[in-house]
Design a protein around this motif. Structure first.
Motif, PDB file in Angstrom:
ATOM      1  N   ASP A  53       0.816  -1.213   0.000  1.00 43.84           N
ATOM      2  CA  ASP A  53       0.000   0.000   0.000  1.00 43.84           C
ATOM      3  C   ASP A  53       0.854   1.270   0.000  1.00 43.84           C
ATOM      4  OD1 ASP A  53      -2.216  -1.628   0.070  1.00 43.84           O
ATOM      5  OD2 ASP A  53      -2.550  -1.411   2.224  1.00 43.84           O
ATOM      6  N   ASN A  54       2.126   1.138   0.386  1.00 48.76           N
ATOM      7  CA  ASN A  54       3.011   2.307   0.455  1.00 48.76           C
ATOM      8  C   ASN A  54       4.151   2.249  -0.561  1.00 48.76           C
ATOM      9  OD1 ASN A  54       2.220   4.043   2.986  1.00 48.76           O
ATOM     10  ND2 ASN A  54       2.064   1.913   3.657  1.00 48.76           N
ATOM     11  N   LEU A  55       4.039   1.352  -1.547  1.00 52.59           N
ATOM     12  CA  LEU A  55       5.114   1.202  -2.534  1.00 52.59           C
ATOM     13  C   LEU A  55       5.401   2.511  -3.272  1.00 52.59           C
ATOM     14  CD1 LEU A  55       4.741  -2.285  -4.281  1.00 52.59           C
ATOM     15  CD2 LEU A  55       6.659  -1.438  -2.911  1.00 52.59           C
ATOM     16  N   ASN A  56       4.337   3.191  -3.707  1.00 50.83           N
ATOM     17  CA  ASN A  56       4.540   4.435  -4.462  1.00 50.83           C
ATOM     18  C   ASN A  56       5.228   5.496  -3.610  1.00 50.83           C
ATOM     19  OD1 ASN A  56       3.429   3.453  -6.838  1.00 50.83           O
ATOM     20  ND2 ASN A  56       1.358   4.115  -6.305  1.00 50.83           N
ATOM     21  N   VAL A  57       4.889   5.529  -2.315  1.00 46.03           N
ATOM     22  CA  VAL A  57       5.536   6.476  -1.408  1.00 46.03           C
ATOM     23  C   VAL A  57       7.018   6.147  -1.279  1.00 46.03           C
ATOM     24  CG1 VAL A  57       5.634   7.291   0.976  1.00 46.03           C
ATOM     25  CG2 VAL A  57       3.420   6.904  -0.110  1.00 46.03           C
ATOM     26  N   LEU A  58       7.332   4.872  -1.083  1.00 48.03           N
ATOM     27  CA  LEU A  58       8.730   4.458  -0.943  1.00 48.03           C
ATOM     28  C   LEU A  58       9.516   4.740  -2.222  1.00 48.03           C
ATOM     29  CD1 LEU A  58       8.098   1.054   0.863  1.00 48.03           C
ATOM     30  CD2 LEU A  58       9.186   3.057   1.877  1.00 48.03           C
ATOM     31  N   ILE A  59       8.892   4.507  -3.358  1.00 47.58           N
ATOM     32  CA  ILE A  59       9.558   4.786  -4.644  1.00 47.58           C
ATOM     33  C   ILE A  59       9.843   6.277  -4.773  1.00 47.58           C
ATOM     34  CG2 ILE A  59       9.234   4.808  -7.149  1.00 47.58           C
ATOM     35  CD1 ILE A  59       7.629   2.184  -6.803  1.00 47.58           C
ATOM     36  N   ASP A  60       8.877   7.111  -4.427  1.00 45.46           N
ATOM     37  CA  ASP A  60       9.077   8.567  -4.506  1.00 45.46           C
ATOM     38  C   ASP A  60      10.221   9.015  -3.590  1.00 45.46           C
ATOM     39  OD1 ASP A  60       7.067   8.867  -6.345  1.00 45.46           O
ATOM     40  OD2 ASP A  60       5.534   9.434  -4.881  1.00 45.46           O
ATOM     41  N   TRP A  61      10.269   8.458  -2.383  1.00 44.79           N
ATOM     42  CA  TRP A  61      11.360   8.807  -1.465  1.00 44.79           C
ATOM     43  C   TRP A  61      12.704   8.405  -2.050  1.00 44.79           C
ATOM     44  CZ3 TRP A  61       8.954   6.601   3.708  1.00 44.79           C
ATOM     45  CH2 TRP A  61       7.915   7.436   4.105  1.00 44.79           C
ATOM     46  N   SER A  62      12.779   7.194  -2.577  1.00 44.07           N
ATOM     47  CA  SER A  62      14.037   6.694  -3.121  1.00 44.07           C
ATOM     48  C   SER A  62      14.490   7.510  -4.326  1.00 44.07           C
ATOM     49  CB  SER A  62      13.874   5.220  -3.509  1.00 44.07           C
ATOM     50  OG  SER A  62      15.100   4.666  -3.921  1.00 44.07           O
ATOM     51  N   LYS A  63      13.535   7.882  -5.197  1.00 49.64           N
ATOM     52  CA  LYS A  63      13.873   8.693  -6.376  1.00 49.64           C
ATOM     53  C   LYS A  63      14.385  10.074  -5.980  1.00 49.64           C
ATOM     54  CE  LYS A  63      10.785   8.742  -9.642  1.00 49.64           C
ATOM     55  NZ  LYS A  63       9.433   8.776 -10.265  1.00 49.64           N
ATOM     56  N   LYS A  64      13.843  10.598  -4.900  1.00 50.16           N
ATOM     57  CA  LYS A  64      14.244  11.932  -4.451  1.00 50.16           C
ATOM     58  C   LYS A  64      15.667  11.948  -3.897  1.00 50.16           C
ATOM     59  CE  LYS A  64      12.576  15.810  -1.644  1.00 50.16           C
ATOM     60  NZ  LYS A  64      11.496  16.294  -0.747  1.00 50.16           N
ATOM     61  N   GLU A  65      16.113  10.787  -3.378  1.00 51.75           N
ATOM     62  CA  GLU A  65      17.394  10.743  -2.683  1.00 51.75           C
ATOM     63  C   GLU A  65      18.565  10.558  -3.650  1.00 51.75           C
ATOM     64  OE1 GLU A  65      16.217   9.262   1.782  1.00 51.75           O
ATOM     65  OE2 GLU A  65      17.013   7.776   0.396  1.00 51.75           O
ATOM     66  N   GLN A  87      18.550   8.712   7.184  1.00 46.82           N
ATOM     67  CA  GLN A  87      19.385   9.592   7.991  1.00 46.82           C
ATOM     68  C   GLN A  87      19.488  10.974   7.345  1.00 46.82           C
ATOM     69  OE1 GLN A  87      23.000   7.725   9.185  1.00 46.82           O
ATOM     70  NE2 GLN A  87      23.781   9.500  10.278  1.00 46.82           N
ATOM     71  N   ILE A  88      18.349  11.619   7.216  1.00 47.68           N
ATOM     72  CA  ILE A  88      18.300  12.917   6.562  1.00 47.68           C
ATOM     73  C   ILE A  88      17.403  13.863   7.348  1.00 47.68           C
ATOM     74  CG2 ILE A  88      18.785  12.123   4.217  1.00 47.68           C
ATOM     75  CD1 ILE A  88      15.821  11.987   3.736  1.00 47.68           C
ATOM     76  N   THR A  89      17.566  15.133   7.093  1.00 49.76           N
ATOM     77  CA  THR A  89      16.809  16.161   7.803  1.00 49.76           C
ATOM     78  C   THR A  89      15.511  16.472   7.052  1.00 49.76           C
ATOM     79  OG1 THR A  89      17.979  17.893   6.598  1.00 49.76           O
ATOM     80  CG2 THR A  89      18.924  17.188   8.700  1.00 49.76           C
ATOM     81  N   GLY A  90      14.713  17.382   7.616  1.00 55.11           N
ATOM     82  CA  GLY A  90      13.526  17.891   6.944  1.00 55.11           C
ATOM     83  C   GLY A  90      12.335  16.965   7.015  1.00 55.11           C
ATOM     84  N   ASP A  91      11.304  17.291   6.215  1.00 55.19           N
ATOM     85  CA  ASP A  91      10.045  16.545   6.225  1.00 55.19           C
ATOM     86  C   ASP A  91      10.230  15.091   5.808  1.00 55.19           C
ATOM     87  OD1 ASP A  91       8.659  18.765   7.068  1.00 55.19           O
ATOM     88  OD2 ASP A  91       8.055  19.373   5.044  1.00 55.19           O
ATOM     89  N   LEU A  92      11.123  14.853   4.851  1.00 51.97           N
ATOM     90  CA  LEU A  92      11.322  13.476   4.396  1.00 51.97           C
ATOM     91  C   LEU A  92      11.857  12.605   5.527  1.00 51.97           C
ATOM     92  CD1 LEU A  92      11.235  11.327   2.298  1.00 51.97           C
ATOM     93  CD2 LEU A  92      13.403  12.150   1.361  1.00 51.97           C
ATOM     94  N   GLY A  93      12.798  13.136   6.290  1.00 50.34           N
ATOM     95  CA  GLY A  93      13.322  12.394   7.430  1.00 50.34           C
ATOM     96  C   GLY A  93      12.240  12.083   8.449  1.00 50.34           C
ATOM     97  N   LYS A  94      11.347  13.061   8.693  1.00 48.66           N
ATOM     98  CA  LYS A  94      10.239  12.847   9.638  1.00 48.66           C
ATOM     99  C   LYS A  94       9.254  11.805   9.109  1.00 48.66           C
ATOM    100  CE  LYS A  94      10.438  17.567  11.478  1.00 48.66           C
ATOM    101  NZ  LYS A  94       9.726  18.871  11.575  1.00 48.66           N
ATOM    102  N   ASN A  95       8.997  11.844   7.799  1.00 45.96           N
ATOM    103  CA  ASN A  95       8.074  10.880   7.204  1.00 45.96           C
ATOM    104  C   ASN A  95       8.618   9.459   7.279  1.00 45.96           C
ATOM    105  OD1 ASN A  95       6.250  12.901   6.536  1.00 45.96           O
ATOM    106  ND2 ASN A  95       7.070  13.174   4.477  1.00 45.96           N
ATOM    107  N   ILE A  96       9.915   9.324   7.096  1.00 42.21           N
ATOM    108  CA  ILE A  96      10.539   8.002   7.194  1.00 42.21           C
ATOM    109  C   ILE A  96      10.457   7.489   8.627  1.00 42.21           C
ATOM    110  CG2 ILE A  96      12.730   6.754   6.998  1.00 42.21           C
ATOM    111  CD1 ILE A  96      13.393   8.652   4.639  1.00 42.21           C
ATOM    112  N   ASP A  97      10.683   8.379   9.599  1.00 41.22           N
ATOM    113  CA  ASP A  97      10.525   7.999  11.015  1.00 41.22           C
ATOM    114  C   ASP A  97       9.110   7.497  11.274  1.00 41.22           C
ATOM    115  OD1 ASP A  97      13.088   8.539  11.845  1.00 41.22           O
ATOM    116  OD2 ASP A  97      12.661  10.600  12.447  1.00 41.22           O
ATOM    117  N   GLU A  98       8.115   8.219  10.761  1.00 40.34           N
ATOM    118  CA  GLU A  98       6.717   7.855  10.972  1.00 40.34           C
ATOM    119  C   GLU A  98       6.409   6.506  10.329  1.00 40.34           C
ATOM    120  OE1 GLU A  98       2.200   9.637  10.170  1.00 40.34           O
ATOM    121  OE2 GLU A  98       3.979  10.822   9.658  1.00 40.34           O
TER     122      GLU A  98
END
Length: 248
Positions: free
Chosen positions: A102-114, A146-157
């Motif tokens: 259910d979160n594959l697209n989210v994980l892909i977007d995070w990975s592409k951004k990095e 291990q990154i700052t900002g909103d993306l880091g918070k989203n990964i923690d969540e």
């Protein structure tokens, strides 16, 4: 590099060159090799690591530490705050897999951004490390947390949601899941029971039974018929539509 570094552990094939690695580098490379072999053999894999970069002997080593390695229902290892767990049911395995799906697209977007530039610009160095690796079919995803900002918070969540799912379900067995299913089935009156009481009423009082509108149910009708039979008196209409006894 320290002279005590491990030497000759890895040698280039058909070459006289010697590769020199530190013990830490060597162990990391071996873990990566074992991990890669496991991932290649399955259609779904999940590897999550989160925790402070401390020696294993440190008293706070396990505080907040999460280690999840899932390759299939019979090959998984989970450690949360120093306590070890194993998935015992196909139900939980499927729930974890569904959570990832259910979160594959989210994980892909995070990975592409990095990109390398993004990581170099946003990485933080406070002694904590977080990483998510997923294999789904032939899709491979890697997310550095291990990154700052909103993306880091989203990964923690994301990691915390996964942890909460596991802790909530990890002690359940197949019997527990079956009981959950049974307890969530809405109560329904057996039609045979309804017909039985309607027939008893009709035989006793010579009248047809109807279900009151607008919110009557078969369960309610059965209870009303039972009272009529107990009192040996036809009070069905009164039970259906009781009069208001209030004095105006």
């Amino acid at each position: 590099m320290n002279e005590k570094n491990i030497k000759n552990d890895l040698k280039l094939e058909n070459s006289n060159d010697t590769v020199i690695l530190s013990k830490e580098e060597y162990e990391k490379l071996k873990r990566f090799e074992v991990e890669t072999l496991k991932i290649q053999k399955c259609d779904f894999a999940l590897i999550v690591n989160s925790g402070a970069a401390l020696p294993t002997t440190h008293p706070n080593y396990n505080n907040g530490r999460i280690k999840i390695e899932i390759f299939d229902i019979n090959n998984n290892n989970i450690e949360i705050d120093g306590k070890k767990y194993n998935i015992k049911t196909q139900v939980l395995f499927n729930k974890i897999k569904d959570f990832i799906r259910d979160n594959l697209n989210v994980l892909i977007d995070w990975s592409k951004k990095e990109t390398n530039f993004y990581l170099n610009s946003n990485v933080y160095e406070d002694g904590n490390s977080k990483n998510i690796k997923v294999k789904y079919g032939q899709l491979l995803i890697n997310v550095d947390g291990q990154i700052t900002g909103d993306l880091g918070k989203n990964i923690d969540e994301f990691i915390n949601c996964l942890k909460d799912l596991i802790l909530k379900e990890i002690d359940k067995g197949d019997k527990d899941y079956m009981m959950d299913i049974i307890s969530n089935i809405p109560e329904q009156t057996n039609d045979e029971e309804f017909e039985k009481y309607c027939k008893l009423y009709e035989e006793k009082f010579g009248k047809k039974v109807y279900i009151p509108e607008p919110n009557g149910t078969k369960e309610f009708v059965i209870e009303c018929i039972k009272k009529c039979l107990q009192e040996n008196k036809d009070v069905l209409d009164e039970l259906y539509y009781p009069k208001d006894d209030a004095i105006y």
